[in-house]
Each structure stands twice: as C-alpha cells, then as structure tokens.
Design a protein around this motif. Structure first.
Motif, PDB file in Angstrom:
ATOM      1  N   GLU A 159       0.827  -1.206   0.000  1.00 17.32           N
ATOM      2  CA  GLU A 159       0.000   0.000   0.000  1.00 17.32           C
ATOM      3  C   GLU A 159       0.861   1.256   0.000  1.00 17.32           C
ATOM      4  OE1 GLU A 159      -3.477   0.430   2.396  1.00 17.32           O
ATOM      5  OE2 GLU A 159      -3.512  -1.712   2.874  1.00 17.32           O
ATOM      6  N   VAL A 160       1.965   1.234   0.743  1.00 19.42           N
ATOM      7  CA  VAL A 160       2.854   2.403   0.793  1.00 19.42           C
ATOM      8  C   VAL A 160       3.388   2.719  -0.597  1.00 19.42           C
ATOM      9  CG1 VAL A 160       5.082   3.231   1.635  1.00 19.42           C
ATOM     10  CG2 VAL A 160       3.496   2.117   3.205  1.00 19.42           C
ATOM     11  N   PHE A 161       4.011   1.735  -1.236  1.00 20.20           N
ATOM     12  CA  PHE A 161       4.634   1.990  -2.538  1.00 20.20           C
ATOM     13  C   PHE A 161       3.590   2.241  -3.622  1.00 20.20           C
ATOM     14  CE2 PHE A 161       7.892  -0.851  -0.472  1.00 20.20           C
ATOM     15  CZ  PHE A 161       8.697   0.207  -0.075  1.00 20.20           C
ATOM     16  N   ALA A 162       2.438   1.596  -3.489  1.00 18.87           N
ATOM     17  CA  ALA A 162       1.374   1.839  -4.467  1.00 18.87           C
ATOM     18  C   ALA A 162       0.887   3.280  -4.368  1.00 18.87           C
ATOM     19  CB  ALA A 162       0.222   0.864  -4.234  1.00 18.87           C
ATOM     20  N   ASN A 163       0.721   3.797  -3.162  1.00 15.79           N
ATOM     21  CA  ASN A 163       0.279   5.189  -2.992  1.00 15.79           C
ATOM     22  C   ASN A 163       1.318   6.168  -3.500  1.00 15.79           C
ATOM     23  OD1 ASN A 163      -2.376   5.869  -1.450  1.00 15.79           O
ATOM     24  ND2 ASN A 163      -1.610   4.012  -0.441  1.00 15.79           N
ATOM     25  N   LEU A 164       2.605   5.899  -3.197  1.00 11.05           N
ATOM     26  CA  LEU A 164       3.656   6.814  -3.638  1.00 11.05           C
ATOM     27  C   LEU A 164       3.778   6.826  -5.162  1.00 11.05           C
ATOM     28  CD1 LEU A 164       6.436   6.167  -0.955  1.00 11.05           C
ATOM     29  CD2 LEU A 164       4.791   8.052  -1.069  1.00 11.05           C
ATOM     30  N   ILE A 165       3.739   5.649  -5.799  1.00 12.10           N
ATOM     31  CA  ILE A 165       3.843   5.597  -7.263  1.00 12.10           C
ATOM     32  C   ILE A 165       2.593   6.188  -7.905  1.00 12.10           C
ATOM     33  CG2 ILE A 165       3.992   4.043  -9.241  1.00 12.10           C
ATOM     34  CD1 ILE A 165       5.717   2.200  -7.544  1.00 12.10           C
ATOM     35  N   ASP A 166       1.436   5.937  -7.293  1.00 14.60           N
ATOM     36  CA  ASP A 166       0.197   6.495  -7.832  1.00 14.60           C
ATOM     37  C   ASP A 166       0.225   8.017  -7.765  1.00 14.60           C
ATOM     38  OD1 ASP A 166      -2.613   5.988  -8.767  1.00 14.60           O
ATOM     39  OD2 ASP A 166      -3.033   7.151  -6.959  1.00 14.60           O
ATOM     40  N   ASN A 167       0.732   8.570  -6.648  1.00 18.23           N
ATOM     41  CA  ASN A 167       0.872  10.028  -6.545  1.00 18.23           C
ATOM     42  C   ASN A 167       1.847  10.563  -7.595  1.00 18.23           C
ATOM     43  OD1 ASN A 167      -0.910  10.641  -4.587  1.00 18.23           O
ATOM     44  ND2 ASN A 167       0.562  10.897  -2.939  1.00 18.23           N
ATOM     45  N   ALA A 168       2.964   9.855  -7.762  1.00 17.97           N
ATOM     46  CA  ALA A 168       3.953  10.303  -8.747  1.00 17.97           C
ATOM     47  C   ALA A 168       3.357  10.324 -10.153  1.00 17.97           C
ATOM     48  CB  ALA A 168       5.183   9.400  -8.688  1.00 17.97           C
ATOM     49  N   LEU A 169       2.575   9.326 -10.507  1.00 17.00           N
ATOM     50  CA  LEU A 169       1.963   9.281 -11.839  1.00 17.00           C
ATOM     51  C   LEU A 169       0.910  10.378 -12.005  1.00 17.00           C
ATOM     52  CD1 LEU A 169       1.554   5.421 -12.338  1.00 17.00           C
ATOM     53  CD2 LEU A 169       3.312   6.921 -13.307  1.00 17.00           C
ATOM     54  N   LYS A 170       0.184  10.700 -10.910  1.00 17.92           N
ATOM     55  CA  LYS A 170      -0.862  11.716 -11.003  1.00 17.92           C
ATOM     56  C   LYS A 170      -0.281  13.096 -11.297  1.00 17.92           C
ATOM     57  CE  LYS A 170      -4.372   9.696  -7.928  1.00 17.92           C
ATOM     58  NZ  LYS A 170      -5.045   9.851  -6.610  1.00 17.92           N
ATOM     59  N   PHE A 171       0.876  13.393 -10.680  1.00 19.33           N
ATOM     60  CA  PHE A 171       1.401  14.765 -10.752  1.00 19.33           C
ATOM     61  C   PHE A 171       2.607  14.886 -11.688  1.00 19.33           C
ATOM     62  CE2 PHE A 171      -0.583  14.324  -6.529  1.00 19.33           C
ATOM     63  CZ  PHE A 171      -1.595  15.258  -6.684  1.00 19.33           C
ATOM     64  N   THR A 172       2.792  13.893 -12.540  1.00 22.76           N
ATOM     65  CA  THR A 172       3.882  13.954 -13.536  1.00 22.76           C
ATOM     66  C   THR A 172       3.266  14.038 -14.929  1.00 22.76           C
ATOM     67  OG1 THR A 172       5.342  12.658 -12.112  1.00 22.76           O
ATOM     68  CG2 THR A 172       5.916  12.764 -14.437  1.00 22.76           C
ATOM     69  N   GLN A 173       3.744  14.996 -15.735  1.00 11.72           N
ATOM     70  CA  GLN A 173       3.191  15.184 -17.070  1.00 11.72           C
ATOM     71  C   GLN A 173       3.738  14.116 -18.028  1.00 11.72           C
ATOM     72  OE1 GLN A 173       4.611  17.538 -15.269  1.00 11.72           O
ATOM     73  NE2 GLN A 173       3.013  19.081 -14.872  1.00 11.72           N
ATOM     74  N   GLU A 174       3.122  14.089 -19.173  1.00 11.22           N
ATOM     75  CA  GLU A 174       3.541  13.147 -20.212  1.00 11.22           C
ATOM     76  C   GLU A 174       4.992  13.399 -20.580  1.00 11.22           C
ATOM     77  OE1 GLU A 174       2.140  11.736 -24.713  1.00 11.22           O
ATOM     78  OE2 GLU A 174       1.048  13.308 -23.627  1.00 11.22           O
ATOM     79  N   GLY A 175       5.750  12.334 -20.723  1.00 11.22           N
ATOM     80  CA  GLY A 175       7.172  12.430 -21.013  1.00 11.22           C
ATOM     81  C   GLY A 175       8.045  12.446 -19.767  1.00 11.22           C
ATOM     82  N   GLY A 176       7.436  12.414 -18.611  1.00  9.81           N
ATOM     83  CA  GLY A 176       8.200  12.432 -17.362  1.00  9.81           C
ATOM     84  C   GLY A 176       8.667  11.044 -16.954  1.00  9.81           C
ATOM     85  N   ARG A 177       9.337  11.002 -15.796  1.00  9.54           N
ATOM     86  CA  ARG A 177       9.880   9.730 -15.313  1.00  9.54           C
ATOM     87  C   ARG A 177       9.571   9.570 -13.832  1.00  9.54           C
ATOM     88  NH1 ARG A 177      15.976   8.828 -16.122  1.00  9.54           N
ATOM     89  NH2 ARG A 177      16.026  10.822 -14.982  1.00  9.54           N
ATOM     90  N   VAL A 178       9.447   8.314 -13.432  1.00 11.06           N
ATOM     91  CA  VAL A 178       9.334   7.950 -12.013  1.00 11.06           C
ATOM     92  C   VAL A 178      10.450   6.955 -11.723  1.00 11.06           C
ATOM     93  CG1 VAL A 178       7.921   6.875 -10.231  1.00 11.06           C
ATOM     94  CG2 VAL A 178       6.847   8.333 -11.965  1.00 11.06           C
ATOM     95  N   LEU A 179      11.316   7.294 -10.755  1.00  9.46           N
ATOM     96  CA  LEU A 179      12.488   6.472 -10.440  1.00  9.46           C
ATOM     97  C   LEU A 179      12.328   5.851  -9.063  1.00  9.46           C
ATOM     98  CD1 LEU A 179      15.264   8.996 -11.556  1.00  9.46           C
ATOM     99  CD2 LEU A 179      14.128   7.249 -12.946  1.00  9.46           C
ATOM    100  N   LEU A 180      12.698   4.586  -8.943  1.00 13.36           N
ATOM    101  CA  LEU A 180      12.729   3.895  -7.660  1.00 13.36           C
ATOM    102  C   LEU A 180      14.160   3.450  -7.392  1.00 13.36           C
ATOM    103  CD1 LEU A 180       9.713   3.161  -8.960  1.00 13.36           C
ATOM    104  CD2 LEU A 180       9.536   1.983  -6.751  1.00 13.36           C
TER     105      LEU A 180
END
Length: 466
Positions: free
Chosen positions: A357-378
C-alpha cells in the motif's frame, strides 16, 4: 486559610505526614539504640572500675599488720578509705564480727578473691545491691570490703533523663514540621484538584500549577500539563478531521441529491436515469473510499496489524509494484524505472500487504502529478543502521512550506485541486511507516523552477533493530 474538619483529617493522611512519622520513628529508634549502647558501656565501665578499686584497696590492706588492719577497718569513717569504700568489716575464721561497719556476714558471699554483687536486706530499709570482695588476711581472719552501686544508679538515672529530654522535643519538633509540610502539600494538591475539576467541566485550556518543576509534585504537574497539551492538540485535530470529513462528504452527497431531484422532476427516460444512477454511484463510491481510508488509518494507527509482521524482501516487492503500474504509466506516456540493485539484500521487518500500500500510494501520486514524457524512479541502498528507499518523479513538485502539511489528513495543495483524490493517501502512508518504525522525508528532485519533481525518501530500520 483555616482548616476544616475534613481537611484537617486529610492532613494526617498525606504522604508527607506519613513520611514524617516514618522518619520520626527511625530517629527515635536510632536514639534509643544509641542510648542503649551508651548505657551498656557505662554499666560495664562502672563494674570494672568498682572491681579494680576493691582489688586495689584489698591489696593495700593485706600489707598491713593485723593490729594496724583492725585499726584501719575500725576507723574507716575517719580516714581515706571512706572515699573509696562504702563498707568494710573484719571477721574471724568462724565469720564472727571483729571490727568495721559490716556487722554480719553477707548472705551468699564466698571467699574466692572475686567480686560478688549481692542483695543487702536491712532490717528497717528497702533492700539494695552492693559489690563485695572477701579475702583472707593474717591471723586467720577474713577482710570484707564493699562498694555501693550509687554511681551506676546515678549514671542510669542521667541516661534515662537524657533520653526523655532528647526524644520529647525532637519528636514534637518533627511532628510540627510534618504538620506544616503536610499542610503546604495539601494546599498544593487542593489547587491541583480545583484545576482538574475545571478541566473536567470543559475548560481544556486550564493547566495545573507546575512552577519551575523543582520537586516531584511540580514535575508530575508538568507531565500532566504536557499530556493535556497533547490531548488538546489531538482534540483539535479530531475537530479538524471531522470538519474535513463533513466537507469532503458533503460535496459528492450534494451532487447525488441534486441529480436525483432532477431525475424525479423530468419524464422517465431510461438512458437519462441510467446515467444519473451511474454518476450517483461514482459519487457514493468516493464517499465510501474516504470512509474506508479513515477506518484503514485508524486500524493501522492502533497497531492491530503488527501480528502479521515478518521479513520482507523490498527488491521483489518493488518489482511487483512496478510490473503492476507499468501499463498505466505507458498509457500516460510516463516511464517507470526500477533502479534497485538486483543483487542487493534489502530485507526489512514488516507487513508485506501494508508495504505494498505504501509503494502503491507513492507511485500512484507520482503518476498523477507527472506530465507526459516524465519519469518515475525507484532507488534503494543500504546503510549501517538501515535501508533507504526513494521514489522520485519529475512532476509539479511540493512547495517546502507544504511538505509537512501534505502528510496530514485531507490536505490538498492548490496545484492538486484538479486531480481526483481525497487527500488521505499520504496520511495512510505515514500511518503504515510509523507502524514499521520508518521515517519519511520529502525533498525536491531538481532545482528547476518548473516541474522540480518530488523525492519521497523512506528510512527503514534494520530487521534486528525493528
């Protein structure tokens, strides 16, 4: 302030007064023991001194001739013997009186060269004890010397008098001091009781008088005040949460009500009614999601999930989460990169489902507030006292003054008003991390003014420390 009967009765039941009584008892016991030791020592000293004096005078008189000895004994009251001896007598071999002031042979006296303490029974007086020494002298006679116990009696009297004269004022002074101190303590406790009564009546801003916390009572009052501060803060949070819940539920429920009213005021159109029902269902689902999230946070904060803790491999868990969110990220044109080292041992002690749940919420937040062409790094790495895991994005970022607030319930910044959500995701993350003994910090991903990105860093303790 005069004392009433109840307060006066309570005065003697205070811990201060009971402690004073215990100290007084200890002092009296110590004094009695001290005087008992003094008494024993004085008795022993006086007995030895009497024995020594009797033996010394006997040795001197044994050196006199029979005639001179009889004269010394007969005239004892007029010479130096009266100072040392309280009685002297000369008897023949048949124990018949010859000379001196001891007229009869003392009962129980043995001629053995040792001092004997015997009871003398005068004809017209009360019995008393004396110390006797009988020795044989020239001519077959027996010399009896006696010394009274008046010195020992005087020492005993002075000791008893000293005990009484010492104990009485000390006990009286200690009791008065105990009463004064107990009265003072009782007054302070009464003030605290009055403050507690005002708090119980609803005045949550009232506090106990703590002063500078110089003693145990003031330190206890200080601890209670800090507890009251915390409770007041929690009540304010509960009040704010209640207001936020009412606000967040009111909007979708108002929409449901308005749509249903419009549906009842128009002709029955199956397609329109189905659309209204669908929209109402979505609004109700949003309400249920808020309630479910709140219940979930409450359950986690109560620590009810610690029974399911075990060793969890963060590497495998993050890989599963990335596989789950990659299709969603691709549809939004966002890249998710799992940069965790494949051969690193990243093991923590916790609940796997909660950590998902922790990582799902953090990744979900990152995807919500990142525009097209952006990146999410772990990313993740180990350190001497634990494991660090980071979720970074290239999105709109979080302002420094909002980084603490976003972790609270229902908080949503101005930049995120347009994004669907309840404002409870990060609150749920914080509740789970607190349960795991982990810390969460927020920073910016880069120094860009536009889309600086956000970094969520989690510091997990080592499994042994957890």
């Amino acid at each position: 302030m005069p004392l009433t009967d109840s307060s006066r009765f309570g005065l003697f039941r205070t811990a201060t007064f009971r402690l004073t009584l215990a100290v007084v008892g200890a002092m009296v016991g110590a004094m009695v023991l001290q005087f008992a030791l003094i008494y024993v020592q004085m008795t022993h000293f006086e007995a030895n001194r009497s024995n020594a004096l009797l033996h010394r005078e006997a040795d001197i008189l044994l050196q006199e001739s029979p005639a001179r000895l009889e004269y010394e004994v007969r005239e004892r009251a007029t010479n130096d013997l009266r100072v040392v001896l309280n009685g002297a007598g000369l008897f023949d071999s048949g124990f018949h009186f010859v000379a001196g002031d001891i007229k009869t042979w003392p009962d129980g006296l043995v001629i053995d060269g040792h001092v004997h303490q015997l009871l003398v029974r005068p004809a017209e007086d009360t019995p008393y004890e004396m110390r006797f020494l009988a020795v044989r002298v020239q001519g077959g006679r027996v010399l009896v010397l006696a010394r009274s116990l008046h010195m020992l009696t005087e020492l005993r009297y002075m000791t008893r008098r000293a005990v009484l004269m010492s104990i009485v004022p000390i006990v009286a002074f200690a009791l008065m001091a105990g009463i004064v101190l107990s009265h003072r303590a009782l007054a302070r406790v009464k003030t605290m009781h009055e403050a507690i009564d005002r708090i119980m009546e609803g005045d949550l801003h009232e506090r106990l008088p703590a002063g500078r916390e110089r003693d145990d009572l003031e330190r206890l009052a200080g601890s209670v005040n800090r507890m009251l501060d915390r409770l007041e803060h929690l009540l304010d949070e509960i009040r704010d949460v209640g207001n936020d819940i009412a606000h967040d539920l009111r909007t979708p429920l108002s929409r449901v009500r308005a749509r249903l009213e419009r549906a009842t005021s128009r002709p029955h159109d199956a397609d329109y009614l189905n659309a209204v029902i669908g929209q109402a269902t979505q609004d109700l689902d949003q309400c249920f999601s808020v309630i479910t999230a709140l219940l979930r946070i409450g359950e986690i904060e109560n620590g009810r999930r610690r029974a399911g803790f075990a060793l969890v491999d963060l590497g495998g868990l993050v890989a599963d989460i990335v596989d789950l969110y990659e299709p969603i990220a691709e549809t939004q044109g966002i890249a998710i990169e799992n940069q965790l080292p494949p051969d690193a041992v990243l093991t923590v002690f916790g609940d796997r489902d909660l950590l998902i749940e922790v990582f799902a919420n953090l990744i979900d937040n990152a995807l919500k507030f990142t525009q097209e062409g952006g990146r999410v790094l772990l990313q993740a790495w180990t350190k001497p006292d634990g494991i660090v895991l980071r979720v970074a994005d290239t999105g709109i970022g979080i302002a420094p003054h909002e980084r603490e607030a976003v972790l609270g319930r229902f908080y949503r910044s101005d930049k995120s008003r347009h994004v669907p959500g309840s404002g409870l995701g990060l609150s749920l993350v914080m509740a789970i991390l607190r349960l795991h003994g982990a810390n969460l910090s927020i920073a910016e991903q880069s120094a860009r003014e536009i889309n600086p990105g956000t970094v969520f860093q989690i510091d997990f303790p080592l499994p042994s420390a957890a």
